[in-house]
Design a protein around this motif. Sequence first.
Motif, PDB file in Angstrom:
ATOM      1  N   LEU A   1      51.648  22.196  42.015  1.00 29.21           N
ATOM      2  CA  LEU A   1      51.375  22.256  40.762  1.00 29.21           C
ATOM      3  C   LEU A   1      52.793  22.550  39.950  1.00 29.21           C
TER       4      LEU A   1
ATOM      5  N   ARG B   1      49.783  18.162  39.886  1.00 31.07           N
ATOM      6  CA  ARG B   1      49.256  18.509  38.151  1.00 31.07           C
ATOM      7  C   ARG B   1      50.457  19.268  37.697  1.00 31.07           C
TER       8      ARG B   1
ATOM      9  N   PRO C   1      47.770  15.410  34.139  1.00 27.35           N
ATOM     10  CA  PRO C   1      48.013  14.680  35.263  1.00 27.35           C
ATOM     11  C   PRO C   1      49.388  14.353  35.589  1.00 27.35           C
TER      12      PRO C   1
END
Lengths: 316, 419, 527
Positions: C303, C488, C502
């Motif tokens: 992330l 992400r 995204p």
Amino acid sequence: MAILSQLLQVLVSGDFWQLALRDGALLALPALGGVLSERSGVTNIAMEGMMLTGAFFSVVAALSFHNPWMAVIVAMLAGGAMALIHAFISIRFRADQIISGFAINIAAVGLTTFLNAKLSNFRGLQQVDPSGRLPTINVPLLDNIPFLGQVFFQQNIIVYVSLALLAIANLVLFRTRLGLRLRAVGEHPEAADTAGINVYRLRYGAVIMSGLLSGLAGAFLAIGIANIFNDNMTSGRGYIALAAMIFGKWTPWGAFVACMIFGVGDALAASTGVINVPQYFLQMVPYVLALVVLAGLVGRSTPPAADGIPYTPGGE
Amino acid sequence: MTASTAPARPESEAAATSPWVERLRRVGRALALPAGSVVLAFLIGAVLIALAGGDPLASYEALACGGFGISCFGGETPALQISNTIEFITPLLMAGLAVGVAFRAGLFNIGVQGQLILGAIFATIVGLRLASLPGVILIPLLMLAGVVGGALWAGIVGVLKAFTGAHEVVTTIMLNYVAYNLLNYLLINGPMQAPNSSQISLPVGQNAQLPTLIPQEGLFFGQPGGAYHASIGIFIALAAAGVYAFLMRRTALGYEIRAVGQSQRAARYAGISVRRTIIVTMLISGAFAGLTGGLMIAGGSLHYLYADLKFDTTGFDAIAVSLLGQNVAIGVVLSAILFGALHAGGLVMQSDVQISSHIVEILQAVILFSLAANFLRSLKLRLPSLGREPAKPDGMEAAQAALQAEVGSTAAAEGDGRA
Amino acid sequence: MSTEVRADRPAAPGGEAPYAIEMRHIRKAWPGVVANDDVNLTIRKGEIHALVGENGAGKSTLMNILYGLLKPDAGEILINGQHAHISGPRDAIVRGIGMVHQHFMLIPVFTVGENIVLGREPVENGDFYDRSEVDTRIRALSDEYGLHINPDARTGDLPVGLQQRVEILKVLYRGADILILDEPTGVLTPQETHDLFAVLRGLVRGGKTIIFITHKLKEVLEISDQVTVLRRGKVIGTVRTKDTNEEEIARMMVGREVLLRVDKAPAKPGAAALRVEHLTVNTEQGLPAVRDVSLELYAGEILGVAGVEGNGQSELVAALAGMLKPRSGRIWIGDRDVTEEGARHTRHAGLAHIPEDRRGAGLILSFSIAENTIFGHQRDAAFALRGMVLRLHEIYAWARRLIKQFDVRTPSEETPARALSGGNQQKVIVAREMATQPKVLLASQPTRGVDIGAIEFIHRRIVEQRDAGAAILLVSAELDEIRSLSDRIAVMYEGKIASIEPPDVPEERLGLLMTGGGGRQTHPAAS
């Protein structure tokens, strides 16, 4: 409750406040020196040593010239010379400024005791006669005001000088171009340097000022108050001035307020005859006060951002 | 865990040097600065002596005689001089370790003098109160009392620093003066003053005194045994140096102390409690200092408390001892020997050639200046041909970083600058 | 540093000299490093000249020499065709050179006005600082260049974009014709960068010459007229911007084809390894930094956290790592609530942390590499008997193993970390943090200030950790790094997570989110 009433009796006496102001003004000189030095970014714990050196040389000069003003000049030069060493080592050699300052203090003890032994053949220098002492000035008319006259207008000349210097320093530091530049150098020397300001010259100047002021305080102590030189006679006053500087948040008037707190402590310590507490406990008062005051600050006193950091031009 | 034997060898030029060569070079680099500083100090001292109308060579001969029992010309007994020197070395070594521990955590303990006074007071009280106990019990108890006294006094500093950020340089000095006044109170017409005497306490009894190195009866090297005061305290101090070395290099606590001294930010990253480490470090430092006080009472030549202990400078001399020794055990031992010899020798110099023994303090200040300024490094910078990476003594950078704690991590990060 | 000041500005040359600056055969060496090696640089009047190169290529050294902050070992400098002896910034200023430094040369506790006029302050009655005159002059300057600012605002309170405006005004106030901007966009949002470029174009139209130091190739193409590339202290070449492209400049910078993309398989996210609920964190100074952040980080994913620096990323990471106590909210690693655990126990719960401040937090520079490889684990049973006595033999063996596995270039495990290059220092940290096979890895600016070789290495290792099932939180100021590594992307703005996107989100959208969701952000001091 006997102690409370004794305390009260002390606190309303003109003698007490006269003494407190005298000692506060004495401490204010090295404290102001510290403010200037640290505002320029050079940490200075050497006021103790510079003061001691000033005290010694003022007595030597007073004994030879029988003139307090010559003695004051010599004392200031001596303090300034010690400061120059601290400045040179801190600025040119980028030394650890605490260790350098501590070394100044050790050197001052060594030098003054060494020379004291040498000049007096190990007997100690003699007392300064009245012709070599700094005079007390009674301001005409005003000195007759009850209480206030005694406190404010019957003081040694250096007390007035000290207060005047505080006012001048405050004005210079916060209202003039010189002061702006000095503070810039202590906050962010790279910024000052890239703006074309000579960082080293201002730092040297400020540190040397701290020496001149501490030397003056030494002279006040030796030929204005004690009238004799004793080894180690400053007994930590330079360090107390350091605490006052921190407590006063690196401002002249703030430092003076703190010095007055210590001055009151000093005056209390001198009140042994009146207050029925063992003498040596009373003498702890200024030091304990300094501790309490420092502990009470809890992160509320922030030094200039570049205080204690040697400056390297174009550094990485 | 696969214990691979060969470390990775990079292709760079550094690969050519074996770890042993590198280690030797590091030792050489570590010695250069202290040795240079001492030489510089003696040169400046010689100039001062000459200016004061003395003969530098004769003065230094007298100094060497008083310090190491060599080149004596005033009829001194070499063995006696060495005994005197050992008497000076013992507290300097102990106190030097006290300063050193604090330095390693980035703390500048100028309060060793006050802490050792508290240690001496506590030790004397135990020595006098429990005088009837046998020596094997009493002496350890007395030492323990010293440790407690010193640790208490230094602990105040640690707690203030950890919880309020009060700078230890100021708090230790203030506590020194409180300790001096406490000493005055106890000894000048106070509760501990010995009857019919002034400013001293009663001496602790035989049971509380450390055995001397040389028996007190009979003649030794032409002097009665009683003239030799050096006690087995020196072995206690040497053992303390061993403990110090083990603590610093071999324990997790020592690792954490050193980490806090180098970067508090990094210490927090590693999950080390900075507050706890500061307090523990000050307690250890104070314990060493208090033990110094205990040794002064149980060892030494006086065995009683005296008000002029406030004029003693052991706690301050110890700062030079520790810095000159680069805060490592073996270095502190060596520099304690040097300073012990200087102090003992200074007295002989004063009586033989009438040069004030306070010259030793000036030498000490010069040593501190040149250590702090690292003149050698500056020379190297200007002569790049000599220059490898400039070495930097641990403690100074650390003390610097500690002072800048409020300013944030930038000081430490930038401090190491050009490598 | 010389104190000499040359007050006289050289008279204008007879004809119009075509070059604003010529630097010839400049050499500058530190012990062991040659920062500038026979460097020649020619800047035409009225152009925007980009100076590019990797970290450590010698760009800043060269510009510091031009600005008088450093003295060259050899070489000469011509300004407007005249030989110039520059021995300090004052000389440079007198000759019309101004520099906007990468780290702002601003004093936070001073007002904007004080910062701008510092060094050339208007005074009255002798030496008294003349504040009304300062205000007048700054307003005039602001109007002339369209750079509006309140001279009485406290500089430290301004957002970074406005602080940069103060820096530019400072240079213009000194009458600079030649402006050096050192990595000016590093701390700016895309919008602020856009604004800056508009300002620069305006300045060039007004006759100024600009030297623009950067390592961002897109900006080079967008703003400059000429590009000079430095590599390892040498000039590789100077090209016209419109005759070149991103790939060619990149090749010149690193000397080989570079991999601008990271190869990785799609993520296979597992269970939540880190859960954060309603987390609120203040800075060490007590100012709000993270406001009510909730997120879940899954095993096997990366992330990325994007955002302009100073929007709470550092405090978020510090709180997750147990270095900073949250004001409220909870943090779980797996099923274990670690909110109150502190750094040591959080680490035991399976968290590893590559800190943003490599030299100030991740390493103790004076410690040996071996000592650094157990940093944070110094009381673990593997390295300390009963958590007290260090097991040196095991520690050294462990260090040798990590040095080998992570290709740390060092003479031995006893070498102090200080002696290593930035890339190798970072490898020591990466090795230590990855070797424990953490459940959660916080990687904060993992490649800042390291060379391209080490960047590729570290990127590969991060992806390997992900594929081995670690949950990775990547915080970076480099949008390219975020976009190429992340599965992400969370965008932080003013302490909140503005959105989770995204990885193929358009850069424009990221830029918008990073600045608070669109619209120009105006600060009260900007009017």
